[in-house]
Design an enzyme around this catalytic site. Sequence first.
Site, PDB file in Angstrom:
ATOM      1  N   HIS A   1      -2.434   7.412   7.148  1.00 14.05           N
ATOM      2  CA  HIS A   1      -1.474   8.317   6.504  1.00 14.05           C
ATOM      3  C   HIS A   1      -2.147   9.620   6.069  1.00 14.05           C
ATOM      4  CE1 HIS A   1       2.397   6.351   6.189  1.00 14.05           C
ATOM      5  NE2 HIS A   1       1.883   5.241   5.694  1.00 14.05           N
TER       6      HIS A   1
ATOM      7  N   HIS B   1      -4.073   1.294   7.827  1.00  9.70           N
ATOM      8  CA  HIS B   1      -2.728   1.884   7.780  1.00  9.70           C
ATOM      9  C   HIS B   1      -2.670   3.046   6.780  1.00  9.70           C
ATOM     10  CE1 HIS B   1       1.826   1.428   7.764  1.00  9.70           C
ATOM     11  NE2 HIS B   1       1.615   2.166   6.682  1.00  9.70           N
ATOM     12  N   GLU B   2      -3.214   2.820   5.591  1.00  4.68           N
ATOM     13  CA  GLU B   2      -3.111   3.843   4.543  1.00  4.68           C
ATOM     14  C   GLU B   2      -4.019   5.045   4.838  1.00  4.68           C
ATOM     15  OE1 GLU B   2      -0.645   3.586   2.688  1.00  4.68           O
ATOM     16  OE2 GLU B   2      -0.257   1.463   3.036  1.00  4.68           O
TER      17      GLU B   2
ATOM     18  N   GLY C   1       0.827  -1.195   0.000  1.00  2.00           N
ATOM     19  CA  GLY C   1       0.000   0.000   0.000  1.00  2.00           C
ATOM     20  C   GLY C   1       0.862   1.246   0.000  1.00  2.00           C
TER      21      GLY C   1
ATOM     22  N   CYS D   1       6.079  -0.226   6.833  1.00  2.00           N
ATOM     23  CA  CYS D   1       5.673   0.933   6.045  1.00  2.00           C
ATOM     24  C   CYS D   1       6.829   1.308   5.122  1.00  2.00           C
ATOM     25  CB  CYS D   1       5.362   2.083   6.995  1.00  2.00           C
ATOM     26  SG  CYS D   1       4.904   3.612   6.175  1.00  2.00           S
ATOM     27  N   LEU D   2       6.511   1.629   3.871  1.00  2.00           N
ATOM     28  CA  LEU D   2       7.554   2.008   2.918  1.00  2.00           C
ATOM     29  C   LEU D   2       8.284   3.279   3.359  1.00  2.00           C
ATOM     30  CD1 LEU D   2       5.828   1.216  -0.501  1.00  2.00           C
ATOM     31  CD2 LEU D   2       7.545  -0.138   0.704  1.00  2.00           C
TER      32      LEU D   2
ATOM     33  N   GLN E   1       2.978   9.963   1.172  1.00  2.00           N
ATOM     34  CA  GLN E   1       4.262   9.247   1.151  1.00  2.00           C
ATOM     35  C   GLN E   1       5.103   9.607  -0.064  1.00  2.00           C
ATOM     36  OE1 GLN E   1       2.350   5.213   2.101  1.00  2.00           O
ATOM     37  NE2 GLN E   1       4.370   5.044   3.019  1.00  2.00           N
TER      38      GLN E   1
END
Length: 157
Positions: free
Chosen positions: A134, A130-131, A46, A88-89, A51
Amino acid sequence: MALRKIRELGDEVLTKKCKEVTKMTLRTKILINDMLDTMYEAMGVGLAAPQVGILKRIVVIDVGDGPIILINPVIVEQSGEQTGEEGCLSVPGKAGVVTRPDHVKVKALNEEMEEIELEGEGLLARAFCHEIDHLEGKMYVELAEGGIHDVNYEEEE
Ligand code: ZN
């Protein structure tokens, strides 16, 4: 294929609240395609627009069943509980244990700005939470029980 730079923990853009998308433009379509390319290249499940430094309420997810694009997503129902490792990226090489709902229903718009409703369980429910966090400027590290730790990729293989 265009890759965007993934912002990392400590970058102020990741702490800001994102704005709603009011209309689909060419610029936004390019952003969505770039987000998908960037997510796949980084082997993530994701990615949220902040991000890549864009404060718009756009999320892309793929937990292995094909790409999901969510514009202005809102969680409308949630139930159950799952506790597991999350990464997380924007926090490369790290993971932490986070408890999330196990079942999540999301309302959003698709790329055509049509209303959609999606349900997810397990990893997909986790990815939705999670997304969407953000988009509110929230990172999973704040929720990680016992903090975050290094991930040993070799051991995982
Ligand atoms: Zn993340």
